[in-house]
Motif scaffolding. Structure first.
Motif, PDB file in Angstrom:
ATOM      1  N   ASN A 195       5.283  -4.036   6.686  1.00  0.00           N
ATOM      2  CA  ASN A 195       5.776  -2.604   7.035  1.00  0.00           C
ATOM      3  C   ASN A 195       6.851  -2.631   5.770  1.00  0.00           C
ATOM      4  O   ASN A 195       7.947  -2.306   6.074  1.00  0.00           O
ATOM      5  N   GLU A 196       6.386  -2.583   4.765  1.00  0.00           N
ATOM      6  CA  GLU A 196       7.230  -2.630   3.268  1.00  0.00           C
ATOM      7  C   GLU A 196       6.932  -1.369   2.538  1.00  0.00           C
ATOM      8  O   GLU A 196       5.896  -1.348   2.198  1.00  0.00           O
ATOM      9  N   SER A 197       7.658  -0.360   2.373  1.00  0.00           N
ATOM     10  CA  SER A 197       7.463   0.950   1.612  1.00  0.00           C
ATOM     11  C   SER A 197       7.698   0.534   0.137  1.00  0.00           C
ATOM     12  O   SER A 197       7.117   1.299  -0.852  1.00  0.00           O
ATOM     13  N   ARG A 221       6.793  -5.267  -1.445  1.00  0.00           N
ATOM     14  CA  ARG A 221       5.457  -5.475  -0.954  1.00  0.00           C
ATOM     15  C   ARG A 221       4.495  -6.504  -1.701  1.00  0.00           C
ATOM     16  O   ARG A 221       3.966  -7.293  -1.279  1.00  0.00           O
TER      17      ARG A 221
END
Length: 159
Positions: free
Chosen positions: A125-127, A132
């Motif tokens: 859940n890394e934007s 990421r």
């Protein structure tokens, strides 16, 4: 013919057990020696059994190394570094380790790495794409993949 006479002092039941053990799956010399020690026999008998297993091609470390390397890639999704370290732990000679690692198909290796990265990517859940990719690279490295290959695959996935 009596197996005791044919194989010297080797108890026939031990040789039979060890042949079954080696026939079930490829084994390293280290695995075989470890298994033999559970029988609590004299050291020279272990060596005779190993010689017999090699002579009858039940024990072949080159074949083991290739099978181990490809199996760990396909089943465990391990990279070359982790496969190399695992074979070192099993005390496989360097030459056979390298032959095993070199037997890995490069396209399959890249494909497995891509799948490892894509699967992990779905869990993150890394934007921030930089963070990421860093997390994905760290994960792939923990599976034993080389950083240059990881970053190349990550770069291709972004294109």
């Amino acid at each position: 013919m009596d197996m005791k006479r044919q194989y010297g002092d080797i108890p026939d039941w031990v040789l039979s057990k060890m042949k079954q053990y080696c026939a079930f799956q490829e084994r390293s010399m280290f695995d075989v020696k470890t298994k033999l020690k559970t029988f609590h026999l004299q050291e020279d008998i272990y060596e005779q059994i190993i010689i017999e297993l090699k002579k009858e091609d039940f024990l072949n470390e080159e074949r083991f190394a290739k099978s181990f390397a490809n199996g760990k890639l396909r089943i465990n999704k391990w990279g070359r570094n982790k496969i190399y370290a695992a074979m070192q732990q099993k005390r496989v000679p360097e030459l056979f380790i390298l032959e095993g690692i070199n037997s890995i198909d490069e396209d399959e290796y890249i494909s497995v790495l891509k799948n490892v990265i894509l699967k992990k990517s779905q869990e993150l859940n890394e934007s921030d794409s930089y963070k990421r990719n860093k997390k994905l690279a760290k994960f792939a490295a923990s599976k034993g993949f080389e950083s240059n290959v990881i970053w190349e695959v990550l770069g291709n996935l972004e294109d």
